[in-house]
Design a protein around this motif. Structure first.
Motif, PDB file in Angstrom:
ATOM      1  N   UNK A  77       0.835  -1.113  -0.056  1.00  0.00           N
ATOM      2  CA  UNK A  77      -0.179  -0.051   0.088  1.00  0.00           C
ATOM      3  C   UNK A  77       1.066   1.382  -0.201  1.00  0.00           C
ATOM      4  N   UNK A 102       2.972   1.777  -3.245  1.00  0.00           N
ATOM      5  CA  UNK A 102       2.010   2.024  -4.507  1.00  0.00           C
ATOM      6  C   UNK A 102       1.568   3.444  -4.174  1.00  0.00           C
ATOM      7  N   UNK A 105     -15.883   0.833  -4.774  1.00  0.00           N
ATOM      8  CA  UNK A 105     -16.486   0.695  -6.067  1.00  0.00           C
ATOM      9  C   UNK A 105     -16.441  -0.407  -6.507  1.00  0.00           C
ATOM     10  N   UNK A 106     -17.679  -0.969  -7.312  1.00  0.00           N
ATOM     11  CA  UNK A 106     -17.635  -2.426  -7.672  1.00  0.00           C
ATOM     12  C   UNK A 106     -16.317  -3.083  -8.587  1.00  0.00           C
ATOM     13  N   UNK A 107     -15.958  -1.785  -9.214  1.00  0.00           N
ATOM     14  CA  UNK A 107     -14.944  -2.053 -10.286  1.00  0.00           C
ATOM     15  C   UNK A 107     -13.551  -2.202  -9.712  1.00  0.00           C
ATOM     16  N   UNK A 108     -13.367  -2.055  -8.165  1.00  0.00           N
ATOM     17  CA  UNK A 108     -12.143  -2.155  -7.515  1.00  0.00           C
ATOM     18  C   UNK A 108     -11.157  -0.954  -7.745  1.00  0.00           C
ATOM     19  N   UNK A 109      -9.997  -1.431  -7.144  1.00  0.00           N
ATOM     20  CA  UNK A 109      -8.849  -0.470  -6.900  1.00  0.00           C
ATOM     21  C   UNK A 109      -8.238   0.349  -8.411  1.00  0.00           C
ATOM     22  N   UNK A 110      -8.458  -0.545  -9.407  1.00  0.00           N
ATOM     23  CA  UNK A 110      -7.624   0.115 -10.503  1.00  0.00           C
ATOM     24  C   UNK A 110      -8.743   1.082 -10.973  1.00  0.00           C
ATOM     25  N   UNK A 111     -10.076   0.964 -10.926  1.00  0.00           N
ATOM     26  CA  UNK A 111     -10.988   2.068 -11.112  1.00  0.00           C
ATOM     27  C   UNK A 111     -10.801   3.134 -10.247  1.00  0.00           C
ATOM     28  N   UNK A 158      -8.725   4.423  -8.059  1.00  0.00           N
ATOM     29  CA  UNK A 158      -7.595   5.374  -8.469  1.00  0.00           C
ATOM     30  C   UNK A 158      -7.755   6.254  -9.201  1.00  0.00           C
ATOM     31  N   UNK A 159      -8.245   5.923 -10.462  1.00  0.00           N
ATOM     32  CA  UNK A 159      -8.587   6.749 -11.673  1.00  0.00           C
ATOM     33  C   UNK A 159      -9.854   7.758 -11.359  1.00  0.00           C
ATOM     34  N   UNK A 160     -10.580   7.573 -10.252  1.00  0.00           N
ATOM     35  CA  UNK A 160     -11.408   8.482  -9.999  1.00  0.00           C
ATOM     36  C   UNK A 160     -10.913   9.987  -9.253  1.00  0.00           C
ATOM     37  N   UNK A 189      -6.294   3.412  -1.146  1.00  0.00           N
ATOM     38  CA  UNK A 189      -5.460   2.474  -1.296  1.00  0.00           C
ATOM     39  C   UNK A 189      -5.599   1.916   0.286  1.00  0.00           C
ATOM     40  N   UNK A 214      -9.537  -5.671   1.836  1.00  0.00           N
ATOM     41  CA  UNK A 214      -9.091  -7.083   1.117  1.00  0.00           C
ATOM     42  C   UNK A 214      -8.666  -8.013   2.609  1.00  0.00           C
TER      43      UNK A 214
END
Lengths: 303, 303
Positions: free
Chosen positions: A168, A171, A205-211, A213-215, A238, A245
Motif C-alpha cells: 500500500x 503504491x 466501487x464494484x470495479x475495484x482499486x484499478x478504477x 484510483x482513476x476517480x 489504497x 481485502x
C-alpha cells in the motif's frame, strides 16, 4: 546500571533508528535517528557507522545491541536467516546472528511464509508484532503494521502464525509521484481528511482499486475534488482497499502498530467497517519486542 | 479522387498518429507516426505541426481532417466538449469543434459519465469503440480498450451506454519503474509468458491486488521467479485483476480493441475465465470510427 540497559536498533532501507532502553521498566532513555538507511551505506560502512552512533551509550561495549529490520537482508550488514512461520520469540532468540565487527551486537532474523499460493517475507515487523503483544499482555491478536509494505500478522499462543504483505505505502508513492492521476497532488503536504474519506468510500466501487484510483482524475476534472484533496483521496482508496481485502476474517479487533499519523488513517478505515481498533506506537512496539527478545536470548545462554 | 479521402488523426499525450483513408473502402492509403504528443508541444504549435505533417495528403485543403484523442482536452490544441453518456456517433458529429488555424479540420468531442458514485472520462477511445462496432457489423457489444488507462465500454443500439476506466497500464509502469518490487525487471525488454501466466494466477489471491503485486518480490527472493519474468508477472497480476473486476457482467463475448501485443495479453487473461474474445486492431478501429463519423457529419451538413 549497565546490566539493566540495552540498545534496540531498527535499521531499514531508508532510516536508522536507535533507542537506549531500561529493560526493567521498558523506558526509552535516549534515542537517535538518521536517514542513513541501507540505501545510503556501502557494505563495509555498517559496523563503523553503528559503533560511532552508539558509542556513548555502550559503556565500553558492555551494553548489548539488537538490530532488527532490513539490516539483516542480503543488502544489509550481514544476512540473518528468515525463519518459517509459525515462529515465536524463542525461535528468533535462538538464531540471532552476531554482527561482524561489533562486540555484543546481534542481528535479529526475519520471517517467511512459503505456501504454494502465498509466498511472503518480513524483516523488522515481527519484533514489533511481538512487542505489541507484550504491551497488550495477550498471546493472541491480529496486528496490522502499516507502512511501505504493510504487514497483517496473526498471532496465537504468543507465536506469529501467518502474515500477508500489502504494498500500500509503496503504491501510494508510485501513484502520487509517477502517474498523471497523482499530478495535482505534487508539491503539497499532508493528507486532507475530506479527501481521505471520499477515497475510503470510492474503495468500495464494484470495479475495484484499478478504477477507484482513476476517480482521483475524473473527480478532479468534473467532481469538485480540489488539488489539495487528491493525495488524501489516493491514500483513502489504497488504505480502504487494503482494509477491505483483509476483513471478513474472524478478528474481534485489530491492533494497529504504526506511526501515530498512519495509525490515525488506518483507524478511520477500520472504523468505517465497525472493527474495534487498538493503537500501538511502532517505536514503543520495537522497544518492547527487543526487551522480550533479549530476555529469551539471555535465558537461553545461561546454563 | 479527393472526395473519397479523409485524414484520421489520433493525437494523444505521447503520440501523434495520422492516416490517409479511402472512405469508400476503409483502406489506409498512407500513415505517419511521431512522438510529438501533447507533452512535446506548446499550445500554439498544434496547427503548424499538424499542417506540416499532413500537407502532401490534403490536396490544397480539400481533404478533411478529423482529430480524436487528448488533442481535444484543455491541454491540447483546442478544448472540445465531453458529452454525457449515453451518446452515439450522431452526437459526436453534431458537436465537432473546428480546429483553429486549419481549414476543414475538426476536433472530435470526448465522453463523460457523471454518476453519484462513478465519474469517468474518455477522449479517443469512443471513436475506436464505434469503429469496432462498425467493423463487426453489430450495434451491441462490450468493448475492452486496453492501454495506459484501459476503458471498458458497453454499447447498445449503436450508442455508447456506459464505461469504466481502469488505470492498469499506468500502474504497470509506475510499479515496474518506481518501486522496489519492480526493480529486478528494469533494463529488460518484453513480457515473458511464463511470468505473465503466474501473475494471472496470483491475481486471484484472496488478499487481492495489493498483495499479489508484492509476490513479485517474495517469489523473486524465494520462489524461483527469475528477473526476466518479473515484468511479465506484474503485467499478469494487473491485467488479471482488471479482468476479474470487470467480469460477472452478462457479456457473451468481449471485443478487444488494442495493439496486437496488448490484445494477445488480454486474450490470455479473458480466456482463463472462458470468455470468448474478438480482437480488433485499435488503428483499424480508429479509421473505421472516423469514416463512420465523417459520414454522419456530412449528412448533417447537407440541406
Amino acid at each position: 546500571m549497565t546490566g539493566h540497559r540495552l540498545i534496540a536498533v531498527d535499521w531499514g532501507t531508508s532510516n536508522f533508528r536507535a533507542f537506549l532502553v531500561d529493560r526493567k521498566t521498558g523506558e526509552c532513555l535516549d534515542s537517535r535517528r538518521s536517514e542513513a538507511g541501507l540505501r545510503a551505506l556501502s557494505a563495509d560502512e555498517f559496523p563503523h557507522y553503528c559503533a560511532a552512533q552508539l558509542r556513548d551509550w555502550r559503556d565500553g561495549g558492555r551494553v548489548p545491541v539488537y538490530l532488527a529490520g532490513m539490516v539483516g537482508s542480503a543488502r544489509g550488514w550481514c544476512e540473518a536467516p528468515q525463519l518459517e512461520t509459525p515462529a515465536g520469540l524463542e525461535d528468533l532468540a535462538g538464531q540471532l546472528v552476531p554482527a561482524p565487527g561489533l562486540d555484543q551486537a546481534w542481528i535479529v532474523p526475519g520471517l517467511k511464509t512459503l505456501g504454494d499460493d502465498h509466498l511472503d517475507v518480513m524483516r523488522g515487523e515481527e519484533i514489533q508484532a511481538f512487542g505489541a503483544l507484550a504491551l497488550q499482555g495477550t498471546t493472541r491478536a491480529v496486528c496490522c503494521l502499516p507502512g511501505t509494505h504493510s504487514k497483517w500478522a496473526r498471532l496465537a499462543r504468543g507465536r506469529l502464525v501467518g502474515f500477508t504483505t500489502m504494498m500500500t505505502g509503496e503504491l501510494y508513492h508510485a501513484v502520487r509521484y509517477h502517474t498523471l492521476v497523482g499530478e495535482p497532488s505534487r508539491g503539497r503536504e499532508g493528507i486532507d481528511e475530506g479527501g481521505f474519506r471520499q477515497g475510503l468510500a470510492a474503495a468500495r466501487h464494484p470495479a475495484g482499486l484499478l478504477h477507484a484510483l482513476f476517480e482521483a482524475r475524473s473527480r478532479h476534472l468534473h467532481g469538485g475534488l480540489g488539488a489539495e484533496s487528491v493525495a488524501g483521496f489516493l491514500s483513502g482508496v489504497l488504505i480502504g482497499s487494503e482494509v477491505l481485502a483483509r476483513l471478513g476474517r474472524d478478528e474481534d479487533e485489530v491492533i494497529l502498530v504504526g506511526s501515530p499519523s498512519l495509525n490515525t488513517l488506518y483507524r478511520l478505515a477500520l472504523e468505517a467497517h465497525e472493527v474495534p481498533v487498538i493503537e500501538v506506537d511502532s517505536d514503543r512496539a520495537t522497544l518492547a519486542g527487543i526487551v522480550a527478545l533479549a530476555e529469551r536470548h539471555e535465558t537461553g545462554r545461561k546454563p
